[in-house]
Each structure stands twice: as structure tokens, then as C-alpha cells.
Design a protein around this motif. Structure first.
Motif, PDB file in Angstrom:
ATOM      1  N   GLN A   1       0.842  -1.199   0.000  1.00 29.30           N
ATOM      2  CA  GLN A   1       0.000   0.000   0.000  1.00 29.30           C
ATOM      3  C   GLN A   1       0.878   1.250   0.000  1.00 29.30           C
ATOM      4  N   ALA A   2       0.617   2.168  -0.928  1.00 23.53           N
ATOM      5  CA  ALA A   2       1.358   3.427  -1.032  1.00 23.53           C
ATOM      6  C   ALA A   2       0.394   4.597  -0.910  1.00 23.53           C
ATOM      7  N   VAL A   3       0.822   5.632  -0.198  1.00 24.92           N
ATOM      8  CA  VAL A   3      -0.007   6.825   0.024  1.00 24.92           C
ATOM      9  C   VAL A   3       0.849   8.063  -0.204  1.00 24.92           C
ATOM     10  N   MET A   4       0.300   9.000  -0.962  1.00 25.73           N
ATOM     11  CA  MET A   4       0.952  10.298  -1.127  1.00 25.73           C
ATOM     12  C   MET A   4       0.395  11.268  -0.084  1.00 25.73           C
ATOM     13  N   LEU A   5       1.284  12.003   0.555  1.00 26.53           N
ATOM     14  CA  LEU A   5       0.900  13.023   1.532  1.00 26.53           C
ATOM     15  C   LEU A   5       1.354  14.378   1.022  1.00 26.53           C
ATOM     16  N   GLU A   6       0.422  15.345   0.992  1.00 23.92           N
ATOM     17  CA  GLU A   6       0.805  16.726   0.673  1.00 23.92           C
ATOM     18  C   GLU A   6       0.280  17.644   1.766  1.00 23.92           C
ATOM     19  N   LEU A   7       1.184  18.449   2.322  1.00 21.34           N
ATOM     20  CA  LEU A   7       0.838  19.459   3.319  1.00 21.34           C
ATOM     21  C   LEU A   7       1.142  20.826   2.734  1.00 21.34           C
ATOM     22  N   ASP A   8       0.176  21.738   2.813  1.00 20.74           N
ATOM     23  CA  ASP A   8       0.366  23.119   2.371  1.00 20.74           C
ATOM     24  C   ASP A   8       0.040  24.033   3.538  1.00 20.74           C
ATOM     25  N   TYR A   9       1.066  24.745   4.019  1.00 17.33           N
ATOM     26  CA  TYR A   9       0.914  25.581   5.218  1.00 17.33           C
ATOM     27  C   TYR A   9       0.934  27.060   4.839  1.00 17.33           C
ATOM     28  N   TYR A  10      -0.061  27.799   5.360  1.00 15.64           N
ATOM     29  CA  TYR A  10      -0.184  29.243   5.129  1.00 15.64           C
ATOM     30  C   TYR A  10      -0.087  29.944   6.472  1.00 15.64           C
ATOM     31  N   VAL A  11       0.984  30.703   6.676  1.00 20.82           N
ATOM     32  CA  VAL A  11       1.222  31.298   7.990  1.00 20.82           C
ATOM     33  C   VAL A  11       0.264  32.439   8.278  1.00 20.82           C
ATOM     34  N   THR A  12      -0.187  33.134   7.228  1.00 21.38           N
ATOM     35  CA  THR A  12      -1.201  34.176   7.366  1.00 21.38           C
ATOM     36  C   THR A  12      -1.919  34.305   6.028  1.00 21.38           C
ATOM     37  N   GLN A  13      -3.160  34.724   6.072  1.00 23.14           N
ATOM     38  CA  GLN A  13      -3.978  34.761   4.864  1.00 23.14           C
ATOM     39  C   GLN A  13      -3.802  36.102   4.159  1.00 23.14           C
ATOM     40  N   ARG A  14      -3.446  36.039   2.874  1.00 23.61           N
ATOM     41  CA  ARG A  14      -3.283  37.229   2.060  1.00 23.61           C
ATOM     42  C   ARG A  14      -3.530  36.855   0.606  1.00 23.61           C
ATOM     43  N   GLN A  15      -3.649  37.857  -0.252  1.00 23.51           N
ATOM     44  CA  GLN A  15      -4.016  37.611  -1.637  1.00 23.51           C
ATOM     45  C   GLN A  15      -3.042  36.646  -2.303  1.00 23.51           C
TER      46      GLN A  15
ATOM     47  N   GLY B   1      -3.163  28.311   8.652  1.00 18.08           N
ATOM     48  CA  GLY B   1      -3.963  27.135   8.328  1.00 18.08           C
ATOM     49  C   GLY B   1      -3.150  26.136   7.531  1.00 18.08           C
ATOM     50  N   LEU B   2      -3.530  24.881   7.628  1.00 20.89           N
ATOM     51  CA  LEU B   2      -2.817  23.793   6.965  1.00 20.89           C
ATOM     52  C   LEU B   2      -3.798  22.956   6.149  1.00 20.89           C
ATOM     53  N   SER B   3      -3.468  22.713   4.884  1.00 22.97           N
ATOM     54  CA  SER B   3      -4.218  21.779   4.054  1.00 22.97           C
ATOM     55  C   SER B   3      -3.530  20.424   4.116  1.00 22.97           C
ATOM     56  N   VAL B   4      -4.310  19.391   4.443  1.00 18.33           N
ATOM     57  CA  VAL B   4      -3.804  18.015   4.494  1.00 18.33           C
ATOM     58  C   VAL B   4      -4.470  17.235   3.364  1.00 18.33           C
ATOM     59  N   LEU B   5      -3.662  16.629   2.511  1.00 16.12           N
ATOM     60  CA  LEU B   5      -4.189  15.852   1.391  1.00 16.12           C
ATOM     61  C   LEU B   5      -3.460  14.513   1.340  1.00 16.12           C
ATOM     62  N   ILE B   6      -4.217  13.431   1.269  1.00 13.38           N
ATOM     63  CA  ILE B   6      -3.644  12.094   1.151  1.00 13.38           C
ATOM     64  C   ILE B   6      -4.315  11.393  -0.030  1.00 13.38           C
ATOM     65  N   ALA B   7      -3.552  10.545  -0.724  1.00 10.31           N
ATOM     66  CA  ALA B   7      -4.070   9.894  -1.929  1.00 10.31           C
ATOM     67  C   ALA B   7      -3.441   8.522  -2.088  1.00 10.31           C
ATOM     68  N   THR B   8      -4.215   7.592  -2.639  1.00  5.03           N
ATOM     69  CA  THR B   8      -3.731   6.235  -2.878  1.00  5.03           C
ATOM     70  C   THR B   8      -4.445   5.647  -4.085  1.00  5.03           C
ATOM     71  N   PRO B   9      -3.820   4.712  -4.798  1.00  4.19           N
ATOM     72  CA  PRO B   9      -4.492   4.098  -5.950  1.00  4.19           C
ATOM     73  C   PRO B   9      -5.679   3.237  -5.521  1.00  4.19           C
ATOM     74  N   TYR B  10      -6.668   3.104  -6.430  1.00 12.47           N
ATOM     75  CA  TYR B  10      -7.773   2.180  -6.182  1.00 12.47           C
ATOM     76  C   TYR B  10      -8.136   1.470  -7.479  1.00 12.47           C
ATOM     77  N   PRO B  11      -8.661   0.256  -7.387  1.00 13.18           N
ATOM     78  CA  PRO B  11      -8.992  -0.504  -8.601  1.00 13.18           C
ATOM     79  C   PRO B  11     -10.329  -0.066  -9.169  1.00 13.18           C
ATOM     80  N   GLU B  12     -10.593  -0.481 -10.396  1.00 13.42           N
ATOM     81  CA  GLU B  12     -11.848  -0.134 -11.047  1.00 13.42           C
ATOM     82  C   GLU B  12     -13.043  -0.761 -10.349  1.00 13.42           C
TER      83      GLU B  12
END
Length: 517
Positions: free
Chosen positions: A375-389, A475-486
Motif C-alpha cells: 500500500q502506497a499513500v501520497m501526503l501533501e501538506l500546504d501551510y499558510y502562515v497568514t492569509q493574504r491575496q 492554516g494547513l491543508s492536508v491531502l492524502i491519496a492512494t491508488p484504487y482498482p476499477e
């Protein structure tokens, strides 16, 4: 000699309107200058988007509607009304929150509300009532409606697939993509019908105001202008697919795809206005406006000097952008790198897919693959220290995949309830399909003040309030992903749930290291 009727408005004294009208125009121009970035952003959308190009016409149409009523409005006695300052302050506060959260559409609505408030403050309640529709029509200048694109795409896909099946054509569907024996189709943003809907509502409301006198008829026609284009666009999509199917995929493709769409929409709109013309009332006189003597506050504001009131309105309006500028120019802290240690049985592994999420402007980003057995999982974290344009946790440019991606398609996205570590929570789930046949299941959620949040509107509000009151708005975005069969996503979902439960403590520690405990 009989007394004058109560409904006859009292005429304004000679020479009053040039002064009040001139000062009001100057104040409105000053507000446009003070909030120029907001107005310019609104006009920039008119320029680049055909959907909202009608915005150029809204202000001239509003002025024309006021000009049509010039004789009645000239009889209204202008009086400064300080109650309008409440609306001005409320709109200013809404603008500040929207600016702090980078919610352009709310900031633009707040700007238009401030223009209306300025008219109320300087010309009074009687003028506001008499020119109510022309002033409210200004809100159509705000380019709003993009949040309807995906719901409208789903409505179009649902209707088209249902009609195809009802006419005996077999359909295989995944999300907004579907296949029939003659070819493959997808409902993209251009098929949502938003452009038709925006044009229909704007024209329909204006037509209802000009053609009818009763509130009931105006309301019913305006509702029809909202509902008809949704069904018309769905019917248009079905007809295009059927024309292509019956012509062996020779017609209704390429340029004629769009020509058929606009011709069909034009016919539907003509029919709508033609049917509406049977109940027209524009030959009847306009309803009489209540006289100042019948108003609850006819003399309120009498004797108030105009120029000090105008100055007070400008000062009150100017406080919000000054504070917003100070917030924007605060220095950012120095941040360490974002790193996550393996936990449980998970170990670093090479990437298993070419697909990558599209999150922009993060102050710190981590993308790493972990594996446990097969089993393989991709993890992506995107951290924003303060909100701006262009550097914000919730942004319309943060998405799983762009439209018409040549290699990947999003075949289903929505909020689902899952169980992680013995606790139930909501996540945003998406199913990605690659051109090579690879399928990936994605879960995504946000961490704000250590709380899991998936509702974008709530997240925007919380972060904007935190920023305005000088609290931490990271704020932090947490994203995880893994393959799945049809065959299904059950096994992949179990893998993601186990990975999230094992890695959440390490994600929390990584967040502590980058932003402090």
C-alpha cells in the motif's frame, strides 16, 4: 378650494438639487477612489470574462433608470439622514472581513452597498425609496455566480444522461464524464450554463421592472428568468449530444457546438419575453410614491449641514482600507521547513503517480510518498502562515485538477463522512482517473486552530475574523491519496483511514515545529 392630495410629493426648493446632487456625485467618486482596488478588480473581470461582460452596462443602465424618474425624483426634498451611517459602517466592516479573507465577491458587494449607503446619507430616506430599484440594480455589476458552476454542471449531466437513457441510448457515466456508443462526452465549465443564467437573470429582472407594475408579476417573471435557463441549458446539452450521435459525430462538434448553444438560448429567451409580454403593464401609471408627509421621518435630518455629513461619511468609509493596509504590510515570521517523520509501519517510498494537486501560494509545502507493504499513500501538506491575496488556505485556485487536463480527469468529488482513528469526521473526497487508466482516491481537509474544517465558507469566515482581530490566522491543508482498482474504493478508503490515523500525531508535531505550539 380643495386641499392637495396626500400623495403629491413636496417639491424641493429651487437650487437645492444642484448642490445636493453635486456633493453626492463627488462623494461617490471619492468612494470609488478610496476603494479603487476593489472596483478595479470588479472591472477586470468584466474585461476578461464574457460571462460578466454585462457589468460595463450596469452603472449606465442604473443612471438611465434614475433619469427616467427625474421628474418624480426632483420633487423629493433631499435631507441628510445619519441612519445611513449604520449601513455604511456595516458594509465597511463586511468589506474589511472580505478583504482579510480575500473573498473578492463579498468585498465588491460591500463596496456597492457603501455607494447606496452614501446616497441614503446625503439625499435621505425619501430619495432612497423613490430610486430603490435603480440603486439595487447596481448589485448586478458584481461578477458573482462562479460557485454555481459545479452544481450546474451536475444538473446538466444528470438531465442529459437521464434523457439519453429515456430515449434508449446506453450510457456509462463517471462524474461529469459519460460515454455512449457513438463517442465520449464530458460536461465542462462552459457547459454549465452559467453564462446563460447570468444574462437571463439580469435581463429578466430589468424587463420585469420596466414591463410590470405589480410586485407579484415582477417576482414571478424574475423567478422564471432564473429557472428557465437552467432547464434550457440542460435541454441544449441533450440536443447537442443527440445531433452528434444521429449524425455519426459529424455535427454539433467544434464551432457549431457553440453556435447551436447560443441560437438555442436566444430562441428560449425570445420565447420567455414573448410569453411575458401578454401580462405587460407598462401602459399603466407607476404606483404613487408616498409623500414626505406620510413618511415616518419626513423632517428627520432637517437643518443638518450637508458638507460635514459628507465628510463624516468619507472618514468612516476610509477607516477600513487604512486598517486593511496595515494588516497587509505586517512582516511575516521566519519559518522552518515543514517535515514529517514516518510513523506506524509507514516508510518513505518513491512516487507512484504523475498526478499532483494544484495548491498555490503556500508558505511551506511538503509532498512525500509513504508505503506499508504493497500500500502506497501520497501526503501533501500546504501551510499558510497568514492569509493574504494569492497565499491563502481557501482559494479558488486550490483544486484537485484543472479543467481539460490532458492527462487526468476528476470523475467525482464531494464531502463524505469517514472514520479515522475511531472518530467520525468529514473529508473532501475526489476520484482521479488518468489517461493511462490509473485511478487515485483522494482525501483532503484543513486544520485551523487544530480543528478539522472542510466547509470553505466557514473556514474563510474563521480565518478572516482571526486576521482582523490580530489572532493567529494560519492554516494547513492536508491531502492524502492512494491508488484504487476499477472494482471499487473500499480498500483504498481503508488504506487512507489507517494512514491518517497513524500519521496524524506526526502531522501535528510538524505543524507545531513550523508555527509554534
Amino acid at each position: 378650494m380643495s386641499a392637495l392630495p396626500d400623495t403629491l410629493p413636496a417639491a424641493a426648493p429651487r437650487g437645492t438639487w444642484p448642490l445636493y446632487g453635486g456633493v453626492t456625485a463627488l462623494v461617490l467618486l471619492a468612494l470609488a477612489a478610496i476603494f479603487w482596488p476593489t472596483f478595479h478588480a470588479m472591472a477586470a473581470i468584466w474585461e476578461r470574462s464574457e460571462t460578466f461582460a454585462h457589468g460595463y452596462l450596469i452603472f449606465p443602465i442604473s443612471l438611465w433608470l434614475i433619469w427616467r424618474k427625474r421628474e418624480a425624483l426632483a420633487r423629493v426634498r433631499p435631507r441628510p439622514d445619519l441612519r445611513g451611517l449604520v449601513l455604511l459602517a456595516g458594509a465597511g466592516a463586511a468589506w474589511l472581513l472580505a478583504d482579510a479573507g480575500s473573498v473578492a465577491v463579498v468585498a465588491q458587494y460591500a463596496f456597492v452597498a457603501m455607494l447606496v449607503a452614501a446616497v441614503w446619507i446625503l439625499l435621505g430616506e425619501a430619495f432612497l425609496r423613490a430610486a430603490f430599484f435603480p440603486l439595487m440594480f447596481l448589485f448586478f455589476a458584481v461578477p458573482m455566480g462562479e460557485f454555481l458552476i459545479h452544481p450546474l454542471m451536475n444538473v446538466t449531466a444528470d438531465f442529459t444522461v437521464s434523457m439519453l437513457r429515456a430515449t434508449g441510448i446506453p450510457v456509462y457515466r463517471e462524474g461529469t464524464f459519460f460515454s455512449i456508443p457513438s463517442g465520449n462526452w464530458s460536461v465542462v465549465e462552459g457547459c454549465s450554463g452559467l453564462r446563460y443564467l447570468i444574462a437571463s437573470v439580469t435581463l429578466g429582472v430589468l424587463y420585469a421592472y420596466l414591463s410590470y407594475r405589480s410586485f407579484k408579476r415582477r417576482l414571478l417573471f424574475s423567478l422564471a428568468a432564473m429557472v428557465v435557463p437552467v432547464f434550457a441549458n440542460s435541454g441544449r446539452a441533450y440536443l447537442i449530444v443527440m445531433i452528434a450521435h444521429l449524425s455519426d459525430m459529424k455535427l454539433a462538434l467544434g464551432v457549431d457546438h457553440y453556435i447551436y448553444g447560443w441560437v438555442f438560448f436566444g430562441i428560449v429567451m425570445l420565447l420567455l419575453f414573448w410569453v411575458g409580454s401578454f401580462w405587460r403593464e407598462d401602459d399603466l401609471p407607476m404606483p404613487a410614491q408616498p409623500s414626505p408627509q406620510r413618511n415616518a421621518a419626513p423632517e428627520r435630518g432637517t437643518g443638518r449641514p450637508l458638507l460635514p455629513v459628507a465628510l463624516a461619511a468619507l472618514v468612516l468609509a476610509g477607516l477600513w482600507p487604512v486598517y486593511a493596509h496595515w494588516l497587509e504590510t505586517r512582516p511575516l515570521p521566519n519559518l522552518p521547513a515543514l517535515a514529517v517523520q514516518p510513523a506506524g509501519g509507514w516508510r518513505p517510498a518513491p512516487p507512484f503517480t504523475t498526478w499532483v494537486p494544484h495548491w498555490i501560494g503556500a508558505d511551506r509545502q511538503l509532498r512525500q510518498t509513504f508505503a506499508e507493504g504493497r500500500q502506497a499513500v501520497m501526503l501533501e501538506l500546504d501551510y499558510y502562515v497568514t492569509q493574504r491575496q494569492d497565499a491563502e488556505l481557501i482559494n479558488s485556485q486550490n483544486f484537485m485538477i484543472r479543467q481539460k487536463d490532458p492527462a487526468w480527469a476528476n470523475v467525482g468529488e464531494g464531502l463524505v463522512t469517514v472514520r479515522i482513528g475511531g472518530r467520525t469526521r468529514q473529508v473532501r473526497q475526489a476520484k482521479m482517473l488518468g489517461s493511462d487508466g490509473q485511478r487515485i482516491l483522494v482525501w483532503q481537509w484543513n486544520l485551523i486552530d487544530r480543528n478539522t474544517v472542510v466547509n470553505d465558507y466557514y473556514a474563510k469566515l474563521v480565518l478572516a475574523l482571526d486576521r482582523v482581530r490580530l489572532a493567529r490566522d494560519d492554516g494547513l491543508s492536508v491531502l492524502i491519496a492512494t491508488p484504487y482498482p476499477e472494482t471499487g474504493i473500499q480498500g483504498a478508503a481503508a488504506t487512507l483511514a489507517r494512514f491518517a490515523a497513524d500519521m496524524e500525531p506526526e502531522i501535528a508535531r510538524a505543524l507545531d515545529r513550523v508555527d509554534g505550539p
